[in-house]
Design an enzyme around this catalytic site. Structure first.
Site, PDB file in Angstrom:
ATOM      1  CD  GLN A 189      -2.414  -1.246   2.780  1.00  0.00           C
ATOM      2  OE1 GLN A 189      -3.416  -0.614   3.068  1.00  0.00           O
ATOM      3  NE2 GLN A 189      -1.793  -2.022   3.659  1.00  0.00           N
ATOM      4  CG  ASN A 190       4.121   1.196   2.338  1.00  0.00           C
ATOM      5  OD1 ASN A 190       3.052   1.414   2.896  1.00  0.00           O
ATOM      6  ND2 ASN A 190       5.087   0.468   2.885  1.00  0.00           N
TER       7      ASN A 190
ATOM      8  CG  HIS B 283      -2.918   2.395  -1.759  1.00  0.00           C
ATOM      9  ND1 HIS B 283      -2.945   2.387  -0.384  1.00  0.00           N
ATOM     10  CD2 HIS B 283      -4.058   1.755  -2.148  1.00  0.00           C
ATOM     11  CE1 HIS B 283      -4.037   1.753   0.040  1.00  0.00           C
ATOM     12  NE2 HIS B 283      -4.715   1.357  -1.004  1.00  0.00           N
TER      13      HIS B 283
ATOM     14  CB  CYS C  35      -1.123  15.075 -24.584  1.00  0.00           C
ATOM     15  SG  CYS C  35      -1.589  15.737 -22.960  1.00  0.00           S
TER      16      CYS C  35
ATOM     17  CB  THR D  48      -1.093  -2.631   6.928  1.00  0.00           C
ATOM     18  OG1 THR D  48      -2.296  -1.906   6.596  1.00  0.00           O
ATOM     19  CG2 THR D  48      -1.356  -4.122   6.866  1.00  0.00           C
ATOM     20  CB  SER D  49      -3.811   0.250  10.964  1.00  0.00           C
ATOM     21  OG  SER D  49      -4.329   0.912   9.824  1.00  0.00           O
TER      22      SER D  49
ATOM     23  CG  ASN E  83       1.044  -4.092  12.594  1.00  0.00           C
ATOM     24  OD1 ASN E  83       1.751  -3.426  11.835  1.00  0.00           O
ATOM     25  ND2 ASN E  83      -0.092  -3.628  13.084  1.00  0.00           N
TER      26      ASN E  83
ATOM     27  CD  GLU F 102      -0.874  -0.507  17.400  1.00  0.00           C
ATOM     28  OE1 GLU F 102      -0.627  -0.161  18.553  1.00  0.00           O
ATOM     29  OE2 GLU F 102      -1.286   0.255  16.516  1.00  0.00           O
TER      30      GLU F 102
ATOM     31  CB  ALA G 229       8.718  -3.949  10.347  1.00  0.00           C
TER      32      ALA G 229
END
Ligand code: OAD
Length: 234
Positions: A90-91, A108, A138, A176-177, A201, A203, A219
């Site tokens: 996602q980074n 992402h 263009c 990741t949360s 993680n 937590e 990590a």
């Protein structure tokens, strides 16, 4: 063995890249509706360009950490044994590729790329973007944007991700949360298919229920340990 790893900002935290929802995270300083939505860009493009320009410049001051390096090593070790690692991140930073990861899906988008809103051309971007940036393809002025996914937009590589999760023997979520979908749903999907799921993680995430194995810590410490254990067991 086919391993799918999903990473979030926690994997880059020890490199000095800010996470989003931790106490000093990016969303404690910025309103995501202003800097990370199509509506925010339409309302104040200069503000949005400034937000991403600063993050792109900051990438020049950071380096991959031991977690990024361990995941690149795992990809090599799995490939050498006829397996595969699909790394979904996602980074928008480029630390996984700088550490050597190859089979990498930036769902992402990427700070290192710009996209023309007029013709869709995508190219490498090292310099600041602004409201007066011109598309090299263009010639349109004022339509350039960061090649990132904003809230309300569809993430990239969803077909490839679906295929990889469907074929996985092991699903691993790192840093990741688990609060942003569709990424937050991948573990539940793998779990429902009977795929073992591991969480690494700081937590427990919001999806902690989906993981049969979980290790909590930084990590840079727990990812290399987990990688060495997995390689030894291959
Ligand atoms: P979050 O900030 O939501 O979560 C970061 C997670 O990393 C938290 O669970 C932390 O506990 C954990 N963490 C922090 N430091 C760590 C460390 N040293 N080692 C291991 N874990 C650590 O960030 P993401 O989950 O990446 O999307 O956020 C997902 C998406 O939300 C981002 O891609 C971004 C954001 O809004 C868009 O902008 C579209």
């Amino acid at each position: 063995m086919r391993v799918v790893v999903l990473t979030g900002s926690g994997v880059s935290a020890e490199s000095g890249v800010a996470t989003f929802r931790d106490r000093d995270g990016i969303w404690s300083k910025y309103d995501y509706r202003e800097v990370a939505t199509p509506e925010g860009f339409a309302a104040d493009p200069a503000l949005v360009h400034g937000f991403y320009n600063a993050r792109r410049r900051a990438l020049q001051t950071v380096a991959p950490n031991a977690a990024h390096a361990a995941l690149a090593k795992l990809e090599e070790e799995l490939a050498a044994r006829g397996g595969a690692l699909t790394l979904i991140t996602q980074n928008v930073d480029d630390l996984h590729e700088r550490a050597g990861s190859k089979n990498l899906l930036h769902m992402h988008g990427e700070l290192a790329k710009a996209r023309c809103g007029a013709c869709g051309d995508i190219y490498l971007c090292k310099d600041d973007l602004g409201v007066d940036s011109q598309c090299a393809a263009c010639g349109q002025v004022g339509a350039m944007r960061q090649h990132v996914v904003w809230f309300g937009e569809t993430p990239m590589f969803m077909d490839e991700i679906e295929d990889a999760v469907m074929a996985a023997d092991l699903f691993v979520s790192i840093g990741t949360s688990g609060s942003v979908y569709p990424a937050a749903g991948f573990a539940a999907e793998a779990h429902s298919r009977g795929v073992p799921c591991t969480e690494l993680n700081l937590e427990p995430s919001e999806n902690a229920w989906a993981f049969s194995d979980a290790r909590y810590g930084r990590a840079g410490e727990i990812v290399p340990q987990w990688v060495e254990e997995l390689i030894a067991a291959l």
